[in-house]
Design a protein around this motif. Structure first.
Motif, PDB file in Angstrom:
ATOM      1  N   GLY A 132      60.786 -51.365 -35.942  1.00  0.00           N
ATOM      2  CA  GLY A 132      59.606 -50.505 -36.037  1.00  0.00           C
ATOM      3  C   GLY A 132      58.572 -50.728 -34.954  1.00  0.00           C
ATOM      4  N   LYS A 133      58.987 -51.212 -33.790  1.00  0.00           N
ATOM      5  CA  LYS A 133      58.060 -51.512 -32.704  1.00  0.00           C
ATOM      6  C   LYS A 133      58.097 -50.504 -31.561  1.00  0.00           C
ATOM      7  CE  LYS A 133      58.689 -56.475 -33.479  1.00  0.00           C
ATOM      8  NZ  LYS A 133      59.367 -57.663 -32.908  1.00  0.00           N
ATOM      9  N   ALA A 134      59.064 -49.585 -31.575  1.00  0.00           N
ATOM     10  CA  ALA A 134      59.194 -48.668 -30.438  1.00  0.00           C
ATOM     11  C   ALA A 134      59.644 -47.289 -30.918  1.00  0.00           C
ATOM     12  CB  ALA A 134      60.187 -49.228 -29.427  1.00  0.00           C
ATOM     13  N   TRP A 135      59.226 -46.266 -30.151  1.00  0.00           N
ATOM     14  CA  TRP A 135      59.522 -44.886 -30.502  1.00  0.00           C
ATOM     15  C   TRP A 135      59.955 -44.111 -29.261  1.00  0.00           C
ATOM     16  CZ3 TRP A 135      55.839 -47.919 -32.534  1.00  0.00           C
ATOM     17  CH2 TRP A 135      55.666 -47.948 -33.933  1.00  0.00           C
ATOM     18  N   ILE A 136      60.618 -42.985 -29.502  1.00  0.00           N
ATOM     19  CA  ILE A 136      60.811 -41.938 -28.505  1.00  0.00           C
ATOM     20  C   ILE A 136      59.931 -40.787 -28.978  1.00  0.00           C
ATOM     21  CG2 ILE A 136      62.455 -40.379 -27.417  1.00  0.00           C
ATOM     22  CD1 ILE A 136      62.889 -43.339 -26.732  1.00  0.00           C
ATOM     23  N   VAL A 137      58.918 -40.422 -28.193  1.00  0.00           N
ATOM     24  CA  VAL A 137      57.888 -39.501 -28.699  1.00  0.00           C
ATOM     25  C   VAL A 137      57.794 -38.253 -27.836  1.00  0.00           C
ATOM     26  CG1 VAL A 137      56.568 -41.367 -29.750  1.00  0.00           C
ATOM     27  CG2 VAL A 137      56.039 -40.676 -27.411  1.00  0.00           C
ATOM     28  N   TRP A 138      57.395 -37.149 -28.507  1.00  0.00           N
ATOM     29  CA  TRP A 138      57.197 -35.874 -27.804  1.00  0.00           C
ATOM     30  C   TRP A 138      55.905 -35.178 -28.222  1.00  0.00           C
ATOM     31  CZ3 TRP A 138      62.029 -36.852 -30.263  1.00  0.00           C
ATOM     32  CH2 TRP A 138      62.100 -36.485 -31.599  1.00  0.00           C
ATOM     33  N   GLU A 139      55.112 -35.792 -29.088  1.00  0.00           N
ATOM     34  CA  GLU A 139      53.814 -35.229 -29.465  1.00  0.00           C
ATOM     35  C   GLU A 139      52.725 -36.297 -29.348  1.00  0.00           C
ATOM     36  OE1 GLU A 139      55.040 -31.797 -32.763  1.00  0.00           O
ATOM     37  OE2 GLU A 139      53.692 -33.424 -33.307  1.00  0.00           O
ATOM     38  N   PHE A 140      51.550 -35.860 -28.904  1.00  0.00           N
ATOM     39  CA  PHE A 140      50.363 -36.707 -28.884  1.00  0.00           C
ATOM     40  C   PHE A 140      49.241 -35.942 -29.581  1.00  0.00           C
ATOM     41  CE2 PHE A 140      46.267 -37.680 -26.815  1.00  0.00           C
ATOM     42  CZ  PHE A 140      46.148 -39.002 -27.212  1.00  0.00           C
ATOM     43  N   ASP A 141      48.674 -36.553 -30.599  1.00  0.00           N
ATOM     44  CA  ASP A 141      47.627 -35.905 -31.396  1.00  0.00           C
ATOM     45  C   ASP A 141      48.046 -34.519 -31.878  1.00  0.00           C
ATOM     46  OD1 ASP A 141      45.938 -38.027 -31.398  1.00  0.00           O
ATOM     47  OD2 ASP A 141      44.546 -37.227 -29.904  1.00  0.00           O
ATOM     48  N   GLY A 142      49.298 -34.393 -32.291  1.00  0.00           N
ATOM     49  CA  GLY A 142      49.788 -33.159 -32.889  1.00  0.00           C
ATOM     50  C   GLY A 142      50.167 -32.070 -31.906  1.00  0.00           C
ATOM     51  N   LYS A 143      50.103 -32.362 -30.621  1.00  0.00           N
ATOM     52  CA  LYS A 143      50.447 -31.357 -29.607  1.00  0.00           C
ATOM     53  C   LYS A 143      51.567 -31.897 -28.723  1.00  0.00           C
ATOM     54  CE  LYS A 143      45.709 -29.604 -29.467  1.00  0.00           C
ATOM     55  NZ  LYS A 143      44.503 -29.395 -28.624  1.00  0.00           N
ATOM     56  N   PRO A 144      52.338 -30.983 -28.100  1.00  0.00           N
ATOM     57  CA  PRO A 144      53.405 -31.461 -27.207  1.00  0.00           C
ATOM     58  C   PRO A 144      52.854 -32.383 -26.133  1.00  0.00           C
ATOM     59  CG  PRO A 144      53.651 -29.113 -27.637  1.00  0.00           C
ATOM     60  CD  PRO A 144      52.323 -29.507 -28.239  1.00  0.00           C
ATOM     61  N   LEU A 145      53.561 -33.448 -25.879  1.00  0.00           N
ATOM     62  CA  LEU A 145      53.160 -34.411 -24.854  1.00  0.00           C
ATOM     63  C   LEU A 145      53.208 -33.737 -23.483  1.00  0.00           C
ATOM     64  CD1 LEU A 145      52.452 -37.463 -24.532  1.00  0.00           C
ATOM     65  CD2 LEU A 145      54.899 -37.852 -24.151  1.00  0.00           C
ATOM     66  N   THR A 146      52.128 -33.828 -22.740  1.00  0.00           N
ATOM     67  CA  THR A 146      52.072 -33.159 -21.444  1.00  0.00           C
ATOM     68  C   THR A 146      52.911 -33.916 -20.413  1.00  0.00           C
ATOM     69  OG1 THR A 146      50.093 -34.386 -20.803  1.00  0.00           O
ATOM     70  CG2 THR A 146      49.764 -32.278 -21.931  1.00  0.00           C
ATOM     71  N   ALA A 147      53.327 -33.186 -19.387  1.00  0.00           N
ATOM     72  CA  ALA A 147      54.205 -33.769 -18.364  1.00  0.00           C
ATOM     73  C   ALA A 147      53.534 -34.957 -17.673  1.00  0.00           C
ATOM     74  CB  ALA A 147      54.596 -32.708 -17.346  1.00  0.00           C
ATOM     75  N   GLU A 148      52.237 -34.869 -17.401  1.00  0.00           N
ATOM     76  CA  GLU A 148      51.570 -35.954 -16.678  1.00  0.00           C
ATOM     77  C   GLU A 148      51.539 -37.250 -17.492  1.00  0.00           C
ATOM     78  OE1 GLU A 148      47.604 -34.711 -15.877  1.00  0.00           O
ATOM     79  OE2 GLU A 148      47.020 -34.641 -17.991  1.00  0.00           O
ATOM     80  N   HIS A 149      51.653 -37.135 -18.815  1.00  0.00           N
ATOM     81  CA  HIS A 149      51.690 -38.321 -19.671  1.00  0.00           C
ATOM     82  C   HIS A 149      53.112 -38.652 -20.144  1.00  0.00           C
ATOM     83  CE1 HIS A 149      47.451 -39.080 -19.650  1.00  0.00           C
ATOM     84  NE2 HIS A 149      47.166 -37.865 -20.099  1.00  0.00           N
ATOM     85  N   GLY A 150      54.107 -38.072 -19.464  1.00  0.00           N
ATOM     86  CA  GLY A 150      55.494 -38.431 -19.758  1.00  0.00           C
ATOM     87  C   GLY A 150      56.272 -37.400 -20.531  1.00  0.00           C
ATOM     88  N   GLY A 151      55.632 -36.253 -20.846  1.00  0.00           N
ATOM     89  CA  GLY A 151      56.322 -35.204 -21.573  1.00  0.00           C
ATOM     90  C   GLY A 151      57.403 -34.531 -20.737  1.00  0.00           C
ATOM     91  N   PRO A 152      58.386 -33.986 -21.378  1.00  0.00           N
ATOM     92  CA  PRO A 152      58.376 -33.702 -22.813  1.00  0.00           C
ATOM     93  C   PRO A 152      58.684 -34.895 -23.712  1.00  0.00           C
ATOM     94  CG  PRO A 152      60.431 -32.924 -21.846  1.00  0.00           C
ATOM     95  CD  PRO A 152      59.580 -33.397 -20.705  1.00  0.00           C
ATOM     96  N   VAL A 153      59.262 -35.968 -23.159  1.00  0.00           N
ATOM     97  CA  VAL A 153      59.659 -37.098 -24.005  1.00  0.00           C
ATOM     98  C   VAL A 153      59.430 -38.398 -23.247  1.00  0.00           C
ATOM     99  CG1 VAL A 153      61.520 -38.149 -25.331  1.00  0.00           C
ATOM    100  CG2 VAL A 153      61.450 -35.672 -25.071  1.00  0.00           C
ATOM    101  N   ARG A 154      58.756 -39.361 -23.888  1.00  0.00           N
ATOM    102  CA  ARG A 154      58.591 -40.664 -23.295  1.00  0.00           C
ATOM    103  C   ARG A 154      58.921 -41.733 -24.328  1.00  0.00           C
ATOM    104  NH1 ARG A 154      52.834 -42.061 -21.292  1.00  0.00           N
ATOM    105  NH2 ARG A 154      53.856 -44.008 -20.793  1.00  0.00           N
ATOM    106  N   MET A 155      59.089 -42.954 -23.859  1.00  0.00           N
ATOM    107  CA  MET A 155      59.228 -44.093 -24.750  1.00  0.00           C
ATOM    108  C   MET A 155      57.826 -44.576 -25.119  1.00  0.00           C
ATOM    109  SD  MET A 155      61.727 -47.327 -24.058  1.00  0.00           S
ATOM    110  CE  MET A 155      62.343 -48.316 -25.417  1.00  0.00           C
ATOM    111  N   LEU A 156      57.687 -45.195 -26.267  1.00  0.00           N
ATOM    112  CA  LEU A 156      56.411 -45.770 -26.693  1.00  0.00           C
ATOM    113  C   LEU A 156      56.672 -47.165 -27.244  1.00  0.00           C
ATOM    114  CD1 LEU A 156      53.343 -45.360 -27.267  1.00  0.00           C
ATOM    115  CD2 LEU A 156      54.011 -44.591 -29.561  1.00  0.00           C
TER     116      LEU A 156
END
Length: 204
Positions: A132-156
């Motif tokens: 439970g320490k890591a994720w593969i994420v595609w939303e930030f604050d309920g919105k699609p993760l933007t490309a500049e912040h690693g969208g569409p998908v980044r590791m967390l």
């Protein structure tokens, strides 16, 4: 890779908030953009996420396929080695545990290499991405993760400095040894615990 985004050489500032690891400051509502490469435009119709290496069942998911796995969210703080901390973030996607449950790591697996579509890499001990320490994420604050912040998908991997949370993630390779990724080969710490100030090679 292209020249580094400004910020990776920023100096430390001190804050009083107990949630701030040493040497960090609260960036408030901002979210600085720091990358080692140019921002790619990733086509979700062609995007895939793979788990390979020391696993019983190497597996690749496409965008619809990864959404069939159980969803998971993270609420908490993130910390960048350039000394900013962002409080109370919310990311949504899936737990890395869910991917590994399908791929089934072999007992020899001790470390992983995360690889992005850009070729960026970062290394992690397997215990830092499981339980439970890591994720593969595609939303930030309920919105699609933007490309500049690693969208569409980044590791967390929020308990480590944020360069370990690979932007534009596409592959996790399980290994029986540690192997340095991009920033680690360029002098940054192999693990990157913000509470221990593991910024550079040679730090505790």
């Amino acid at each position: 890779m292209a020249g580094f985004t400004r910020g990776f050489t920023g100096g430390a500032r001190r804050g009083a908030d107990q949630r701030l690891p040493p040497g960090q400051y609260d960036t408030g509502s901002g979210w600085p953009v720091l990358s080692a490469e140019l921002t790619p435009q990733v086509d979700l119709d062609a995007w895939t996420m793979s788990i390979d290496g020391l696993v019983e069942k190497p597996t690749t998911w496409d965008w619809p396929g990864i959404h069939t796995l159980p969803g998971s969210s993270y609420f908490g703080d993130i910390h960048c080695v350039t000394t900013w901390t962002k409080f109370d973030t919310t990311f949504s996607g899936i737990s890395v545990d869910s991917l590994l449950q399908v791929a089934r790591p072999t007992p020899e697996a001790t470390h992983v290499m995360a690889t992005s579509t850009t070729g960026y890499t970062t290394n992690l001990p397997i215990e830092d991405i499981t339980g439970g320490k890591a994720w593969i994420v595609w939303e930030f604050d309920g919105k699609p993760l933007t490309a500049e912040h690693g969208g569409p998908v980044r590791m967390l991997v929020p308990h480590l400095y944020f360069w370990k949370s690979a932007k534009w993630i596409t592959r996790i390779t399980l290994m029986d040894h540690d192997e340095q990724g991009f920033w680690e080969r360029n002098g940054y710490h192999d693990r990157g615990d913000p509470w221990l100030e593991q910024r550079y090679q040679g730090d505790a």
